[in-house]
Write a protein that holds these residues in place. Structure first.
Motif, PDB file in Angstrom:
ATOM      1  N   THR A  52      -3.623   0.628  -4.484  1.00  0.00           N
ATOM      2  CA  THR A  52      -4.745   1.575  -4.479  1.00  0.00           C
ATOM      3  C   THR A  52      -4.326   2.860  -3.789  1.00  0.00           C
ATOM      4  O   THR A  52      -3.726   2.828  -2.708  1.00  0.00           O
ATOM      5  CB  THR A  52      -5.961   0.985  -3.743  1.00  0.00           C
ATOM      6  OG1 THR A  52      -6.343  -0.239  -4.367  1.00  0.00           O
ATOM      7  CG2 THR A  52      -7.135   1.950  -3.778  1.00  0.00           C
ATOM      8  N   GLY A 106       0.819  -1.200   0.000  1.00  0.00           N
ATOM      9  CA  GLY A 106       0.000   0.000   0.000  1.00  0.00           C
ATOM     10  C   GLY A 106       0.854   1.252   0.000  1.00  0.00           C
ATOM     11  O   GLY A 106       1.968   1.282  -0.539  1.00  0.00           O
ATOM     12  N   GLN A 165      -3.135  -8.316  -2.004  1.00  0.00           N
ATOM     13  CA  GLN A 165      -3.958  -7.656  -3.012  1.00  0.00           C
ATOM     14  C   GLN A 165      -3.193  -7.594  -4.333  1.00  0.00           C
ATOM     15  O   GLN A 165      -1.985  -7.339  -4.335  1.00  0.00           O
ATOM     16  CB  GLN A 165      -4.322  -6.237  -2.574  1.00  0.00           C
ATOM     17  CG  GLN A 165      -5.118  -6.160  -1.280  1.00  0.00           C
ATOM     18  CD  GLN A 165      -6.484  -6.795  -1.393  1.00  0.00           C
ATOM     19  OE1 GLN A 165      -7.163  -6.654  -2.415  1.00  0.00           O
ATOM     20  NE2 GLN A 165      -6.903  -7.484  -0.344  1.00  0.00           N
ATOM     21  N   GLU A 198      -5.916  -3.651  10.009  1.00  0.00           N
ATOM     22  CA  GLU A 198      -7.095  -4.509   9.943  1.00  0.00           C
ATOM     23  C   GLU A 198      -8.234  -3.708  10.551  1.00  0.00           C
ATOM     24  O   GLU A 198      -8.058  -3.027  11.571  1.00  0.00           O
ATOM     25  CB  GLU A 198      -6.854  -5.793  10.724  1.00  0.00           C
ATOM     26  CG  GLU A 198      -8.049  -6.728  10.792  1.00  0.00           C
ATOM     27  CD  GLU A 198      -7.755  -7.973  11.619  1.00  0.00           C
ATOM     28  OE1 GLU A 198      -6.925  -8.789  11.172  1.00  0.00           O
ATOM     29  OE2 GLU A 198      -8.336  -8.105  12.715  1.00  0.00           O
ATOM     30  N   CYS A 247     -12.504   2.543   3.906  1.00  0.00           N
ATOM     31  CA  CYS A 247     -11.134   2.318   4.368  1.00  0.00           C
ATOM     32  C   CYS A 247     -10.335   1.390   3.468  1.00  0.00           C
ATOM     33  O   CYS A 247      -9.122   1.307   3.614  1.00  0.00           O
ATOM     34  CB  CYS A 247     -11.149   1.764   5.798  1.00  0.00           C
ATOM     35  SG  CYS A 247     -11.848   2.905   7.003  1.00  0.00           S
ATOM     36  N   ASN A 248     -10.994   0.659   2.585  1.00  0.00           N
ATOM     37  CA  ASN A 248     -10.279  -0.187   1.635  1.00  0.00           C
ATOM     38  C   ASN A 248     -11.080  -0.244   0.334  1.00  0.00           C
ATOM     39  O   ASN A 248     -12.257   0.153   0.301  1.00  0.00           O
ATOM     40  CB  ASN A 248     -10.008  -1.585   2.211  1.00  0.00           C
ATOM     41  CG  ASN A 248     -11.264  -2.363   2.552  1.00  0.00           C
ATOM     42  OD1 ASN A 248     -12.223  -2.391   1.771  1.00  0.00           O
ATOM     43  ND2 ASN A 248     -11.288  -2.994   3.725  1.00  0.00           N
ATOM     44  N   GLY A 256      -0.546  -2.045   6.642  1.00  0.00           N
ATOM     45  CA  GLY A 256      -1.739  -1.237   6.856  1.00  0.00           C
ATOM     46  C   GLY A 256      -2.575  -1.864   7.957  1.00  0.00           C
ATOM     47  O   GLY A 256      -2.168  -2.849   8.600  1.00  0.00           O
ATOM     48  N   ILE A 301      -5.345   5.156  -1.554  1.00  0.00           N
ATOM     49  CA  ILE A 301      -6.394   5.161  -0.528  1.00  0.00           C
ATOM     50  C   ILE A 301      -7.031   6.531  -0.303  1.00  0.00           C
ATOM     51  O   ILE A 301      -8.250   6.609  -0.076  1.00  0.00           O
ATOM     52  CB  ILE A 301      -5.834   4.596   0.799  1.00  0.00           C
ATOM     53  CG1 ILE A 301      -5.383   3.144   0.619  1.00  0.00           C
ATOM     54  CG2 ILE A 301      -6.859   4.707   1.925  1.00  0.00           C
ATOM     55  CD1 ILE A 301      -6.511   2.178   0.321  1.00  0.00           C
TER      56      ILE A 301
END
Length: 441
Positions: free
Chosen positions: A40, A10, A36, A107, A127-128, A105, A42
């Protein structure tokens, strides 16, 4: 040869891998592990949740960009890590490492409140990427039969900026649809918006405010007739209601509440690796105090608040801070490996944030992020204006370009920060002198 493994791709992980590859000779292997397939950006997810930006516009295929920069990419989930044996267990294999950089990142602690979360609960999240898509699907359904909206942050949350963005952007979207006219002309389909936050006051942001953020945020909300409930704890959610700890109930047909964060389970299961919430404690060098082979960057790092708030909240770790951490970690690992000589460095933990509020925006600068015990910083500045929204859009494009090209913070960006008095890193000062590390013979 050393193998440095970065866990997570991330805003912290991908730049960390790039910076390590930049500073380490090719004889050392850099491996990036991500559960992933895509990177992204974010900060743009509030736009995605409201249908103002498509998700694919802010994503990059990791398998396409990472290997071309001399980095091994593994698309897999980490099941366990053993800092004593220097091993990382994936679904189908085990990796040995010399250094591991934890950049997973957070959870999302969706079990913190009954009904929290889009899957198995009654709230949305941005958040994701997956949650942002679900938030957009729910938003489109909501627009067919609009009603009251609640936006905010649950007790224990630490990232408040996106909630303010979402509320103010939602107002702008609904206003264009004729659903947020001024009170004088309210029709039967007027959509009320309530902002509920666990902060002691709006604009606290988990960092005791930033410049005049308290008054600026309040004015933004008041001017748009968004009802504000600050220093307020939510107890649970129902399909069309938000319950508060004090017994009040707020009707809501669309609820977007940011949850608390914690570290991933595979970290929490290692004795001595994290605190009770799964955040990784770090020395000023961002190395773990107990396990010399472990470093950490980003949201997963432990950062303790300087004040106790009536309702527990966390401290945010914003993008610039994370990039500062990546510079420090890569430099300090290079020192350990004898690639360079000199001093260990640490991030200065300054924060620069752009927030899009629809027809305007706000820029927040905190130097450093957290004030001292007397509440002072070197600088704390806020600006507002439509130009901030334009800058955020431009920065999105710039950051994605950096990730395509394999850059972390190029020389011209570092020069620009120095020019405005924001050095990103600094030598680590001990009680008596600067600690210098020489290359291993």
């Amino acid at each position: 040869m050393a193998r440095v493994v970065v866990i997570g791709a991330g805003l912290g992980g991908l730049p960390s891998a790039y910076e390590l590859r930049h500073i380490l000779p090719r004889e050392h292997q850099v491996t990036l592990i991500s559960n992933q397939p895509k990177f992204t950006f974010i900060p743009s997810l509030p736009w995605v949740g409201l249908g103002l930006r498509s998700l694919d516009r802010i994503q990059l295929e990791l398998a396409n960009i990472v290997p071309q920069h001399g980095i091994e990419f593994i698309h897999d989930s980490v099941i366990a890590i053993d800092p004593k044996s220097h091993q990382i267990r994936l679904k189908d294999r085990t990796l040995d490492y010399d250094y591991a950089v934890i950049a997973t990142g957070p959870e999302l602690a969706l079990d913190a409140l009954p009904g929290l979360g889009p899957e198995g609960g009654y709230t949305q999240s941005i958040c994701n990427p997956h949650h942002a898509l679900l938030a957009h699907e729910a938003w489109e359904k909501f627009l067919q039969q609009p009603g009251p909206i609640v936006v905010g942050a649950a007790p224990g949350a630490s990232c408040f900026g996106p909630a303010y963005e979402f509320a103010l952007l939602a107002h702008q979207v609904l206003k264009r649809k004729g659903l947020r006219d001024s009170s004088k002309y309210r029709s039967h389909n007027y959509v009320p918006i309530t902002f509920v936050t666990s902060e002691p006051y709006a604009g606290h942001l988990g960092i005791s405010g930033m410049g005049n953020s308290r008054w600026l945020i309040r004015k933004f909300l008041a001017d748009r007739e968004i009802d504000l409930m600050e220093n307020t704890a939510i107890s649970q959610f129902e399909p069309e209601a938000v319950h508060l700890v004090d017994g009040r109930i707020i009707p809501s047909k669309y609820t977007m509440v940011l949850p608390p964060f914690r570290g991933p389970r595979f970290l929490r299961e290692v004795p001595g690796l994290t605190d009770a919430k799964g955040f990784v404690p770090v020395l000023p060098s961002y190395r773990h105090p107990k396990f010399d082979s472990i470093y950490a960057v980003g949201v997963v790092t432990q950062l303790k608040p300087i004040e106790q708030t009536p309702i527990p909240i966390g401290v945010p770790k914003v993008g610039l801070m994370t990039e500062e951490m990546t510079l420090s970690v890569a430099h300090n690992i290079a020192l350990e490996l004898g690639v360079i000589s000199g001093y260990q460095i640490k991030p200065t933990l300054q924060a620069v944030c752009f927030a899009d509020f629809g027809n305007t925006g706000a820029l927040f600068l905190a130097d450093p992020l957290l004030p001292d015990t007397e509440g002072n910083r070197h600088r704390a500045i806020t600006y507002k204006g439509a130009w901030v929204s334009w800058i955020k859009s431009a920065f999105e494009k710039y950051f994605l370009t950096k990730m395509r090209l394999g850059w972390t913070i190029p020389w011209f960006e570092r020069w620009a920060f120095r020019a405005i008095g924001l050095p990103l890193v600094e030598p680590i000062q001990t009680d008596t002198s600067l600690e210098v590390i020489h290359p291993i013979p």
